[in-house]
Design a protein around this motif. Structure first.
Motif, PDB file in Angstrom:
ATOM      1  N   PHE A 124     -19.849  51.991  67.690  1.00  0.00           N
ATOM      2  CA  PHE A 124     -19.219  52.562  68.878  1.00  0.00           C
ATOM      3  C   PHE A 124     -18.359  53.768  68.501  1.00  0.00           C
ATOM      4  O   PHE A 124     -17.810  53.840  67.413  1.00  0.00           O
ATOM      5  CB  PHE A 124     -18.299  51.535  69.563  1.00  0.00           C
ATOM      6  CG  PHE A 124     -18.874  50.166  69.727  1.00  0.00           C
ATOM      7  CD1 PHE A 124     -20.177  49.983  70.155  1.00  0.00           C
ATOM      8  CD2 PHE A 124     -18.100  49.035  69.450  1.00  0.00           C
ATOM      9  CE1 PHE A 124     -20.702  48.702  70.312  1.00  0.00           C
ATOM     10  CE2 PHE A 124     -18.614  47.757  69.604  1.00  0.00           C
ATOM     11  CZ  PHE A 124     -19.926  47.580  70.034  1.00  0.00           C
ATOM     12  N   MET A 125     -18.241  54.678  69.447  1.00  0.00           N
ATOM     13  CA  MET A 125     -17.219  55.716  69.391  1.00  0.00           C
ATOM     14  C   MET A 125     -16.420  55.635  70.680  1.00  0.00           C
ATOM     15  O   MET A 125     -17.005  55.529  71.768  1.00  0.00           O
ATOM     16  CB  MET A 125     -17.832  57.111  69.262  1.00  0.00           C
ATOM     17  CG  MET A 125     -16.782  58.232  69.313  1.00  0.00           C
ATOM     18  SD  MET A 125     -17.511  59.896  69.339  1.00  0.00           S
ATOM     19  CE  MET A 125     -17.920  60.093  67.604  1.00  0.00           C
ATOM     20  N   VAL A 126     -15.101  55.662  70.574  1.00  0.00           N
ATOM     21  CA  VAL A 126     -14.254  55.607  71.767  1.00  0.00           C
ATOM     22  C   VAL A 126     -13.353  56.830  71.831  1.00  0.00           C
ATOM     23  O   VAL A 126     -12.944  57.377  70.804  1.00  0.00           O
ATOM     24  CB  VAL A 126     -13.380  54.328  71.805  1.00  0.00           C
ATOM     25  CG1 VAL A 126     -14.259  53.085  71.795  1.00  0.00           C
ATOM     26  CG2 VAL A 126     -12.390  54.290  70.650  1.00  0.00           C
ATOM     27  N   ILE A 155     -21.804  55.144  77.493  1.00  0.00           N
ATOM     28  CA  ILE A 155     -22.988  56.011  77.435  1.00  0.00           C
ATOM     29  C   ILE A 155     -23.795  55.667  76.180  1.00  0.00           C
ATOM     30  O   ILE A 155     -23.232  55.477  75.104  1.00  0.00           O
ATOM     31  CB  ILE A 155     -22.585  57.503  77.441  1.00  0.00           C
ATOM     32  CG1 ILE A 155     -23.798  58.431  77.351  1.00  0.00           C
ATOM     33  CG2 ILE A 155     -21.601  57.823  76.328  1.00  0.00           C
ATOM     34  CD1 ILE A 155     -24.607  58.515  78.595  1.00  0.00           C
ATOM     35  N   MET A 156     -25.101  55.541  76.341  1.00  0.00           N
ATOM     36  CA  MET A 156     -26.008  55.361  75.203  1.00  0.00           C
ATOM     37  C   MET A 156     -27.285  56.126  75.486  1.00  0.00           C
ATOM     38  O   MET A 156     -27.565  56.495  76.628  1.00  0.00           O
ATOM     39  CB  MET A 156     -26.305  53.877  74.939  1.00  0.00           C
ATOM     40  CG  MET A 156     -27.124  53.175  76.005  1.00  0.00           C
ATOM     41  SD  MET A 156     -27.531  51.444  75.563  1.00  0.00           S
ATOM     42  CE  MET A 156     -28.959  51.694  74.486  1.00  0.00           C
ATOM     43  N   ALA A 157     -28.052  56.398  74.451  1.00  0.00           N
ATOM     44  CA  ALA A 157     -29.297  57.144  74.604  1.00  0.00           C
ATOM     45  C   ALA A 157     -30.428  56.211  75.032  1.00  0.00           C
ATOM     46  O   ALA A 157     -30.399  55.007  74.785  1.00  0.00           O
ATOM     47  CB  ALA A 157     -29.654  57.843  73.301  1.00  0.00           C
ATOM     48  N   GLY A 200     -27.874  61.964  69.677  1.00  0.00           N
ATOM     49  CA  GLY A 200     -26.666  62.722  69.393  1.00  0.00           C
ATOM     50  C   GLY A 200     -25.858  63.091  70.622  1.00  0.00           C
ATOM     51  O   GLY A 200     -24.746  63.609  70.502  1.00  0.00           O
ATOM     52  N   GLU A 201     -26.399  62.821  71.812  1.00  0.00           N
ATOM     53  CA  GLU A 201     -25.697  63.217  73.044  1.00  0.00           C
ATOM     54  C   GLU A 201     -24.492  62.334  73.380  1.00  0.00           C
ATOM     55  O   GLU A 201     -23.426  62.865  73.762  1.00  0.00           O
ATOM     56  CB  GLU A 201     -26.695  63.223  74.205  1.00  0.00           C
ATOM     57  CG  GLU A 201     -26.158  63.819  75.490  1.00  0.00           C
ATOM     58  CD  GLU A 201     -27.202  63.869  76.588  1.00  0.00           C
ATOM     59  OE1 GLU A 201     -26.792  63.986  77.766  1.00  0.00           O
ATOM     60  OE2 GLU A 201     -28.412  63.775  76.292  1.00  0.00           O
ATOM     61  N   LYS A 205     -20.529  63.480  74.451  1.00  0.00           N
ATOM     62  CA  LYS A 205     -19.944  63.221  75.771  1.00  0.00           C
ATOM     63  C   LYS A 205     -18.619  62.461  75.662  1.00  0.00           C
ATOM     64  O   LYS A 205     -17.770  62.566  76.542  1.00  0.00           O
ATOM     65  CB  LYS A 205     -20.953  62.464  76.637  1.00  0.00           C
ATOM     66  CG  LYS A 205     -22.136  63.337  77.073  1.00  0.00           C
ATOM     67  CD  LYS A 205     -22.968  62.690  78.144  1.00  0.00           C
ATOM     68  CE  LYS A 205     -24.067  63.621  78.639  1.00  0.00           C
ATOM     69  NZ  LYS A 205     -23.548  64.835  79.314  1.00  0.00           N
ATOM     70  N   VAL A 206     -18.459  61.720  74.593  1.00  0.00           N
ATOM     71  CA  VAL A 206     -17.172  61.046  74.374  1.00  0.00           C
ATOM     72  C   VAL A 206     -16.133  62.033  73.836  1.00  0.00           C
ATOM     73  O   VAL A 206     -14.978  62.029  74.275  1.00  0.00           O
ATOM     74  CB  VAL A 206     -17.335  59.834  73.432  1.00  0.00           C
ATOM     75  CG1 VAL A 206     -15.981  59.334  72.941  1.00  0.00           C
ATOM     76  CG2 VAL A 206     -18.056  58.704  74.168  1.00  0.00           C
ATOM     77  N   THR A 207     -16.517  62.888  72.919  1.00  0.00           N
ATOM     78  CA  THR A 207     -15.558  63.869  72.396  1.00  0.00           C
ATOM     79  C   THR A 207     -15.113  64.840  73.487  1.00  0.00           C
ATOM     80  O   THR A 207     -13.975  65.330  73.473  1.00  0.00           O
ATOM     81  CB  THR A 207     -16.149  64.676  71.219  1.00  0.00           C
ATOM     82  OG1 THR A 207     -17.357  65.327  71.632  1.00  0.00           O
ATOM     83  CG2 THR A 207     -16.426  63.786  70.036  1.00  0.00           C
ATOM     84  N   SER A 208     -15.997  65.125  74.459  1.00  0.00           N
ATOM     85  CA  SER A 208     -15.644  66.050  75.543  1.00  0.00           C
ATOM     86  C   SER A 208     -14.847  65.370  76.656  1.00  0.00           C
ATOM     87  O   SER A 208     -14.390  66.026  77.582  1.00  0.00           O
ATOM     88  CB  SER A 208     -16.909  66.681  76.134  1.00  0.00           C
ATOM     89  OG  SER A 208     -17.693  65.692  76.795  1.00  0.00           O
ATOM     90  N   GLY A 209     -14.708  64.032  76.570  1.00  0.00           N
ATOM     91  CA  GLY A 209     -13.923  63.308  77.561  1.00  0.00           C
ATOM     92  C   GLY A 209     -14.684  62.869  78.795  1.00  0.00           C
ATOM     93  O   GLY A 209     -14.089  62.406  79.764  1.00  0.00           O
ATOM     94  N   GLU A 210     -16.023  62.964  78.765  1.00  0.00           N
ATOM     95  CA  GLU A 210     -16.820  62.542  79.921  1.00  0.00           C
ATOM     96  C   GLU A 210     -16.948  61.023  80.003  1.00  0.00           C
ATOM     97  O   GLU A 210     -17.116  60.470  81.090  1.00  0.00           O
ATOM     98  CB  GLU A 210     -18.218  63.170  79.854  1.00  0.00           C
ATOM     99  CG  GLU A 210     -18.231  64.675  80.008  1.00  0.00           C
ATOM    100  CD  GLU A 210     -19.619  65.246  79.863  1.00  0.00           C
ATOM    101  OE1 GLU A 210     -20.494  64.866  80.667  1.00  0.00           O
ATOM    102  OE2 GLU A 210     -19.845  66.065  78.943  1.00  0.00           O
ATOM    103  N   PHE A 211     -16.895  60.359  78.849  1.00  0.00           N
ATOM    104  CA  PHE A 211     -17.011  58.905  78.796  1.00  0.00           C
ATOM    105  C   PHE A 211     -15.965  58.352  77.840  1.00  0.00           C
ATOM    106  O   PHE A 211     -15.526  59.040  76.910  1.00  0.00           O
ATOM    107  CB  PHE A 211     -18.406  58.479  78.324  1.00  0.00           C
ATOM    108  CG  PHE A 211     -19.475  58.633  79.364  1.00  0.00           C
ATOM    109  CD1 PHE A 211     -19.812  57.580  80.200  1.00  0.00           C
ATOM    110  CD2 PHE A 211     -20.134  59.845  79.529  1.00  0.00           C
ATOM    111  CE1 PHE A 211     -20.794  57.716  81.162  1.00  0.00           C
ATOM    112  CE2 PHE A 211     -21.115  60.001  80.489  1.00  0.00           C
ATOM    113  CZ  PHE A 211     -21.439  58.933  81.311  1.00  0.00           C
ATOM    114  N   GLY A 212     -15.630  57.086  78.043  1.00  0.00           N
ATOM    115  CA  GLY A 212     -14.667  56.429  77.172  1.00  0.00           C
ATOM    116  C   GLY A 212     -15.288  55.819  75.936  1.00  0.00           C
ATOM    117  O   GLY A 212     -14.649  55.737  74.883  1.00  0.00           O
ATOM    118  N   VAL A 213     -16.565  55.387  76.054  1.00  0.00           N
ATOM    119  CA  VAL A 213     -17.212  54.662  74.957  1.00  0.00           C
ATOM    120  C   VAL A 213     -18.663  55.120  74.817  1.00  0.00           C
ATOM    121  O   VAL A 213     -19.361  55.308  75.826  1.00  0.00           O
ATOM    122  CB  VAL A 213     -17.201  53.133  75.194  1.00  0.00           C
ATOM    123  CG1 VAL A 213     -17.744  52.399  73.969  1.00  0.00           C
ATOM    124  CG2 VAL A 213     -15.815  52.631  75.556  1.00  0.00           C
ATOM    125  N   ALA A 214     -19.114  55.296  73.585  1.00  0.00           N
ATOM    126  CA  ALA A 214     -20.522  55.616  73.322  1.00  0.00           C
ATOM    127  C   ALA A 214     -21.089  54.661  72.292  1.00  0.00           C
ATOM    128  O   ALA A 214     -20.379  54.201  71.395  1.00  0.00           O
ATOM    129  CB  ALA A 214     -20.663  57.049  72.810  1.00  0.00           C
TER     130      ALA A 214
END
Length: 330
Positions: A124-126, A155-157, A200-201, A205-214
Motif C-alpha cells: 500500500f501507499m497512503v 485506487i488500484m490498477a 504505475g498510475e 494519484k496518491v502523491t497528487s492527493g486524488e486518493f488516500g490509499v493505493a
C-alpha cells in the motif's frame, strides 16, 4: 596510386566498423529505471537498445495480434502470468542462459522460456495528509483495506492490464480459496471508484492527493517517493502477494544473439546489481543483497504460491473479475 590507396583505406575502415558493430536490440519494458539500465547494458556490450514502455497485459495482446512476427526482441519486466501464458501459446523463444544456474528454480521457467529478474511485492501507499484530514488510520492488512471507512479512497490498477495487480488477485485466491477471495474482492470494490489502466498510475494519484490509499508494486521508484511527497509505503502485515518480474525472448526475434546477450547480462552479478540500484527491489540471483532503501521485508509473509497457476488460471480469473468488476474499468 594515391586514389587506390584512399579507396583501400576506406574499405578497411568499413570492415573495421562492421567488425566492431555490436548490433541493436528492441525491447518492450515495464520496469523502473529502464533508461539507465539499458544505457549501462549498452556501455558494457556495445549493443544499442530501442525500447517502448508497455504493461504485460498489453504485450500479450500485441504478441497474439502479431501472429508470430514480433516487433521487438526482448520482453523486460511485468507480471509473470502473461509470460507463462505466452509460453503456453508458443510465443517465446527457449534460451537457457549460463547465468540461470544462480537463479533458484522457483524464480524461473524449468524449460528455459522465461526467467524472473526481480521480485515484485504488492503493498500500500497512503497519503498522510488526506488520511489525517479524514481522521483515518493507515491500513495495515488486506482486511483493513476493505473496511467501509475507506469508501472511494482506494485506487488500484485493472488486473486485466496490470500484471502486478493480476498477481495480487491470484495470490489471494490461492491463499484464501476462491469463495473467500471473491467475497473479499466484492467488499474491496466498494472502496474503489474506478480501476486505473496501469500499475504505475495509483501511486501517482496518491502523491497528487486524488486518493488516500493505493495498491502498488513495492518497488524502489515508488518507495523513494516518501522523500518527495507526504506519503508512506506499507508492506501488509498479514500476507504479501508477490510475483517475479519476468524477462523473455520473443519467438522469431530478429536480433536473437543480442537478445541472448541481454538475458545473460541481466542475470549476471553485475547486471543484477545495476538493475537493483536503478530500481531497488529484491533480486532473483543468489547472493545479491536486498537494498536498504526498500525497507525491511518480512520474507516469511510472502504468500506460498504455485507460479504455474498464475499463467494457467489467468483467463479464467480475469473473466470472473471482468464479470464482477468490469464496470469499474476506465
Amino acid at each position: 596510386m594515391k586514389k587506390r590507396l584512399m579507396l583501400f583505406f576506406i574499405f578497411l575502415l568499413g570492415l573495421s566498423s562492421f567488425a566492431f558493430s555490436e548490433g541493436s536490440l528492441k525491447v518492450v519494458a515495464a520496469y523502473g529505471g529502464k533508461e539507465k539500465i539499458f544505457q549501462k547494458f549498452t556501455e558494457d556490450t556495445g549493443i544499442k537498445v530501442d525500447f517502448i514502455d508497455m504493461s504485460s497485459g498489453e504485450v500479450l495482446s500485441k504478441l497474439q495480434a502479431e501472429q508470430g512476427k514480433p516487433s521487438a526482441d526482448v520482453w523486460f519486466g511485468g507480471g509473470l502470468d502473461s509470460f507463462i501464458s505466452a509460453k503456453n501459446k508458443g510465443l517465446l523463444e527457449k534460451y537457457i542462459s549460463p547465468e540461470m544456474k544462480e537463479v533458484p528454480l522457483k524464480y524461473r521457467d524449468k524449460d528455459g522460456y522465461w526467467s524472473g529478474v526481480s521480485l515484485v511485492l504488492v503493498g500500500f501507499m497512503v497519503n498522510n495528509e488526506i488520511l489525517e484530514d479524514k481522521g483515518l488510520e493507515a491500513p495495515k492488512t488486506w482486511a483493513d483495506l476493505a473496511k467501509p471507512e475507506y469508501r472511494d479512497e482506494v485506487i488500484m490498477a485493472n488486473p486485466a492490464i496490470s500484471g502486478t495487480n493480476y498477481a495480487l488477485v491470484d495470490n489471494l485466491i490461492q491463499e484464501l480459496g476462491e469463495e473467500k477471495a471473491w467475497n473479499y474482492f466484492e467488499e474491496l470494490s466498494k472502496n474503489i471508484p474506478f480501476l486505473a489502466k496501469r500499475g504505475g498510475e495509483p501511486p501517482l494519484k496518491v502523491t497528487s492527493g486524488e486518493f488516500g490509499v493505493a495498491v502498488i508494486p513495492m518497488s524502489g521508484e515508488f518507495i523513494l517517493m516518501e522523500k518527495k511527497y507526504p506519503v508512506t509505503t506499507i508492506y501488509p502485515e498479514d500476507m504479501i502477494p508477490w510475483v517475479p518480474a519476468g524477462m523473455a525472448i520473443f519467438k522469431n526475434a530478429e536480433n536473437l544473439k543480442e537478445a541472448q546477450k541481454f538475458v545473460d547480462w541481466a542475470l549476471s552479478q553485475r547486471g543484477q546489481e545495476i538493475i537493483r540500484d536503478e530500481d531497488p527491489r529484491a533480486m532473483v540471483r543468489n547472493g545479491v543483497e536486498i537494498p536498504a532503501s526498500i525497507k525491511t521485508i518480512e520474507m516469511d509473509k510472502l504468500i506460498n504460491i504455485d507460479i504455474e497457476r498464475l499463467g494457467t488460471e489467468r483467463e479464467k480469473v480475469l473473466n470472473e473479475w471482468n464479470k464482477r468488476f468490469g464496470n469499474k474499468a476506465k
